[in-house]
Design an enzyme around this catalytic site. Structure first.
Site, PDB file in Angstrom:
ATOM      1  N   ASP A  12       0.831  -1.213   0.000  1.00  0.00           N
ATOM      2  CA  ASP A  12       0.000   0.000   0.000  1.00  0.00           C
ATOM      3  C   ASP A  12       0.865   1.262   0.000  1.00  0.00           C
ATOM      4  O   ASP A  12       1.970   1.269   0.546  1.00  0.00           O
ATOM      5  CB  ASP A  12      -0.914  -0.021   1.235  1.00  0.00           C
ATOM      6  N   HIS A  29       2.244   3.833  -8.985  1.00  0.00           N
ATOM      7  CA  HIS A  29       2.038   2.407  -9.283  1.00  0.00           C
ATOM      8  C   HIS A  29       3.219   1.863 -10.080  1.00  0.00           C
ATOM      9  O   HIS A  29       3.696   0.749  -9.839  1.00  0.00           O
ATOM     10  CB  HIS A  29       0.738   2.204 -10.065  1.00  0.00           C
ATOM     11  N   LEU A 122      10.760 -20.177  -5.725  1.00  0.00           N
ATOM     12  CA  LEU A 122       9.790 -19.319  -5.043  1.00  0.00           C
ATOM     13  C   LEU A 122       8.424 -19.362  -5.737  1.00  0.00           C
ATOM     14  O   LEU A 122       8.347 -19.250  -6.955  1.00  0.00           O
ATOM     15  CB  LEU A 122      10.306 -17.864  -5.049  1.00  0.00           C
TER      16      LEU A 122
END
Ligand code: IPE
Ligand code: IPE
Ligand code: MG
Length: 224
Positions: A12, A29, A122
């Protein structure tokens, strides 16, 4: 020292970062995506098995259309340009959330998941159009349909995170202390870290600091 398998992150603060430094939320962003790449690399170095990233919530559709389309354009470019690179790093990509985007995006997401399906490094779970309440409702519906018994085990196994251990760590950047409909069932015993920094400013060092702090916590699970 606590073992560490799964880190979940509420990324966030992009919008505020963008307004502060670039006069545009969307530039925030874009900058946030660089942090995503950094944190993926660092997770591999730290031998973490699962990294779950909250990228778009079921509530984020309320945002202006221009921001929503910018976000999905960003995602599209990212996957087109980086999926081979992710694949070469032995990363397995999994989408959690409801995949009801444009045909083009749905196709790209399916392609990316399929391409990396057999990788065993991962696992990056990308939460897209994800909402924990809607996930739990779907789980109950599916249990009901199959006439299964309601139990902790059956509920967990009908969530989109089935076969993924619950997060050990949940990080939320951006100086806000709430869960915003993220993994509500799964974080029952997760260690939660609220970070003041905005996501684009979150660094490798900040990440490592949290990991090291986590490793020393006494996890009781109700015991003493
Ligand atoms: C989080 O950053 C990213 C997404 C929700 C896509 P925000 O866009 O919520 O940034 P702030 O909280 O408005 O600064
Ligand atoms: C949570 O951030 C969702 C993501 C990071 C994708 P929001 O910025 O949407 O959360 P609220 O609305 O402030 O709770
Ligand atoms: Mg926000």
């Amino acid at each position: 020292m606590n073992p560490l398998k799964h880190v979940a992150i509420i990324m966030d603060g992009n919008g505020r970062w963008g307004l502060k430094y670039k006069k545009s939320r969307n530039e925030g962003h874009r900058a946030g995506l660089n942090t995503v790449e950094k944190i993926i690399k660092q997770s591999i170095k730290s031998n973490i098995k699962f990294l779950t990233l909250y990228a778009f919530s079921t509530e984020n559709w309320k945002r202006p259309k221009s921001e929503v389309s910018f976000l999905f354009k960003l995602l599209e470019n990212f996957l087109q340009n980086k999926i081979d690179d992710l694949h070469n790093q032995n990363i397995k990509l999994k989408i959690i959330g409801i995949k009801n985007f444009s045909k083009k995006i749905n196709r790209l997401l399916n392609y990316s998941e399929k391409k990396t399906f057999r990788n065993n490094g991962l696992q990056v779970n990308l939460a897209l159009n994800y909402g924990s309440k809607s996930e739990i409702i779907s789980a109950f519906k599916s249990i009901y349909k199959k006439n299964e018994k309601i139990s902790e085990k059956t509920i967990s196994s009908h969530l989109q995170t089935k076969n993924i251990p619950d997060p050990d760590i949940l990080i939320r950047t951006g100086n806000t202390k709430r869960l915003s409909n993220f993994l509500l069932w799964q974080v029952a015993y997760t260690e939660i870290f609220f970070e003041k920094k905005l996501w684009p400013s979150f660094s490798k060092a900040d990440y490592n600091k949290i990991i090291n702090k986590y490793k020393k916590i006494k996890r009781n699970y109700g015991n003493i």
